[in-house]
Design a protein around this motif. Structure first.
Motif, PDB file in Angstrom:
ATOM      1  N   THR A   1      -9.003   6.438   1.561  1.00 27.12           N
ATOM      2  CA  THR A   1      -9.906   5.398   1.074  1.00 27.12           C
ATOM      3  C   THR A   1     -10.207   4.405   2.177  1.00 27.12           C
ATOM      4  O   THR A   1      -9.515   4.347   3.190  1.00 27.12           O
ATOM      5  CB  THR A   1      -9.286   4.651  -0.126  1.00 27.12           C
ATOM      6  OG1 THR A   1      -8.135   3.917   0.334  1.00 27.12           O
ATOM      7  CG2 THR A   1      -8.845   5.621  -1.209  1.00 27.12           C
TER       8      THR A   1
ATOM      9  N   TYR B   1      -7.261   1.986   2.945  1.00 32.06           N
ATOM     10  CA  TYR B   1      -6.206   2.519   3.806  1.00 32.06           C
ATOM     11  C   TYR B   1      -6.669   2.577   5.257  1.00 32.06           C
ATOM     12  O   TYR B   1      -5.889   2.287   6.180  1.00 32.06           O
ATOM     13  CB  TYR B   1      -5.793   3.907   3.324  1.00 32.06           C
ATOM     14  CG  TYR B   1      -5.224   3.925   1.931  1.00 32.06           C
ATOM     15  CD1 TYR B   1      -4.534   2.829   1.428  1.00 32.06           C
ATOM     16  CD2 TYR B   1      -5.380   5.028   1.100  1.00 32.06           C
ATOM     17  CE1 TYR B   1      -4.013   2.834   0.148  1.00 32.06           C
ATOM     18  CE2 TYR B   1      -4.858   5.040  -0.194  1.00 32.06           C
ATOM     19  CZ  TYR B   1      -4.178   3.930  -0.660  1.00 32.06           C
ATOM     20  OH  TYR B   1      -3.669   3.937  -1.925  1.00 32.06           O
TER      21      TYR B   1
ATOM     22  N   ASP C   1     -10.478   0.656  -2.774  1.00 25.06           N
ATOM     23  CA  ASP C   1      -9.345   1.573  -2.929  1.00 25.06           C
ATOM     24  C   ASP C   1      -9.716   2.775  -3.771  1.00 25.06           C
ATOM     25  O   ASP C   1      -8.971   3.199  -4.656  1.00 25.06           O
ATOM     26  CB  ASP C   1      -8.159   0.840  -3.564  1.00 25.06           C
ATOM     27  CG  ASP C   1      -6.872   1.658  -3.463  1.00 25.06           C
ATOM     28  OD1 ASP C   1      -6.783   2.486  -2.539  1.00 25.06           O
ATOM     29  OD2 ASP C   1      -5.981   1.476  -4.304  1.00 25.06           O
TER      30      ASP C   1
ATOM     31  N   CYS D   1       0.834  -1.208   0.000  1.00 27.49           N
ATOM     32  CA  CYS D   1       0.000   0.000   0.000  1.00 27.49           C
ATOM     33  C   CYS D   1       0.864   1.252   0.000  1.00 27.49           C
ATOM     34  O   CYS D   1       0.555   2.232  -0.681  1.00 27.49           O
ATOM     35  CB  CYS D   1      -0.917   0.000   1.215  1.00 27.49           C
ATOM     36  SG  CYS D   1      -2.416  -0.959   0.996  1.00 27.49           S
TER      37      CYS D   1
END
Length: 331
Positions: free
Chosen positions: A221, A224, A305, A130
């Motif tokens: 998002t 996250y 995402d 990520c």
């Protein structure tokens, strides 16, 4: 040779000589350890149901992308670790009610090491990926191989199994033949776990900073948020278990203290392994009006995402869910 596994200390008593014979003397907190053991058993049962649901949807009902693959393997590691906890609780009940001796030392020690290292490895990998997708999105989207996540998960599982089995063999079967081998293996495992902790913490801080600070902040998002909450719970609940599992090899604090610390770390570890499905449900259903208990849609939203404003109301298309930052890997 001291054990690297707190489950060994948390489910045994200490033998002390009395008048030339040996009798079992329970540690200080032994008489009250039934309550945390009941907590471990109940929490593990709840966590089994949650992780089984995640494994079912990600493994058989949804097209897997890079992040889905990591989440699937993380759920598998948590599921197996909770199975181990339940097995240990049942073995303890059988021992004290039916007076049956069950030799399970190697299974508990090796299993705890495998599943803990595997879970930590998966979480570190997904946090790092990520972070890469946020810092260098063009390179990540265009140059990262399609099956990187599946290959990484397979390698991390193999490494976790090899290290744990090597520790068991060297410290409990080859110790008399080569004393230094056990210490070298313990150093290797401890160094690898510390490295994973540093990678996990560093990538999570970078991801959090990029989301909240700076002039070029990335939109926040659900994916996250899910990852950051998962990392936070892991740091709060699973780190004590890791310290007790590996670093306690180098620090001797006394049997009674180690016993009580092990019970606490086991409770926290079971909470950590059970919390991830709850996090997915919370993030996926937050500020959404879902018609009925659609767990598949909730899980899709939790791993989405795309920015919050791009959701387009109450429905979520498959094209939106297969985000631009992830390669679709057909399961």
């Amino acid at each position: 040779m001291r054990s690297l596994d707190p489950t060994i200390a948390a489910w045994k008593t200490e033998a002390t000589p009395t008048n030339g014979s040996y009798e079992y003397r329970p540690p200080i907190c032994y008489m009250s350890n039934l309550i945390p053991e009941v907590f471990i058993f109940i929490i593990s049962l709840i966590g089994l149901a949650g992780n089984a649901s995640v494994i079912w949807f990600l493994g058989f009902r949804m097209h897997r992308n890079a992040f889905y693959t990591y989440i699937l393997n993380l759920a598998a590691a948590d599921f197996l670790l909770l199975c181990l906890y339940i097995t240990v609780c049942l073995i303890r009940i059988f021992k004290f009610t039916l007076y049956i001796h069950i030799f399970d030392y190697g299974i508990r020690q090796t299993g705890a090491s495998i599943f803990y290292i595997a879970g930590l490895s998966m979480l570190s990998a997904i946090s790092t990926e990520c972070c890469l997708s946020v810092l260098w999105p063009i390179w990540y989207h265009c140059h990262c191989p399609r099956h990187t996540s599946a290959i990484m998960c397979a390698l991390l599982w193999v490494l976790s199994v090899l290290l744990s089995i090597l520790q068991w063999v060297s410290c409990h079967h080859l110790y008399k033949l080569d004393v230094d081998l056990c210490g070298n293996v313990a150093i290797t495992i401890t160094a690898w776990v510390l490295f994973l902790f540093v990678v996990l913490l560093g990538s999570s801080l970078v991801l959090l900073g990029r989301m909240l600070c700076g002039s070029k902040r990335n939109p926040l998002t659900r994916l996250y948020v899910t990852i950051l909450l998962t990392v936070l719970v892991f740091l709060l609940c699973a780190v004590p278990f890791g310290v007790s599992l590996f670093l306690s090899y180098w620090l001797y604090i006394g049997f009674d203290s180690e016993y009580c610390l092990s019970l606490v770390s086991l409770v926290l570890s079971s909470v950590n392994s059970s919390a991830n499905p709850i996090i997915y449900f919370f993030v996926g259903s937050f500020r959404q009006r879902l018609r009925g208990p659609n767990l598949k849609l909730v899980l899709e939203r939790a791993l989405q995402d795309t920015p919050e404003e791009d959701e387009g109301g109450g429905s979520l298309s498959q094209g939106t869910l297969e985000m631009s930052g992830s390669r679709v890997e057909q399961g």
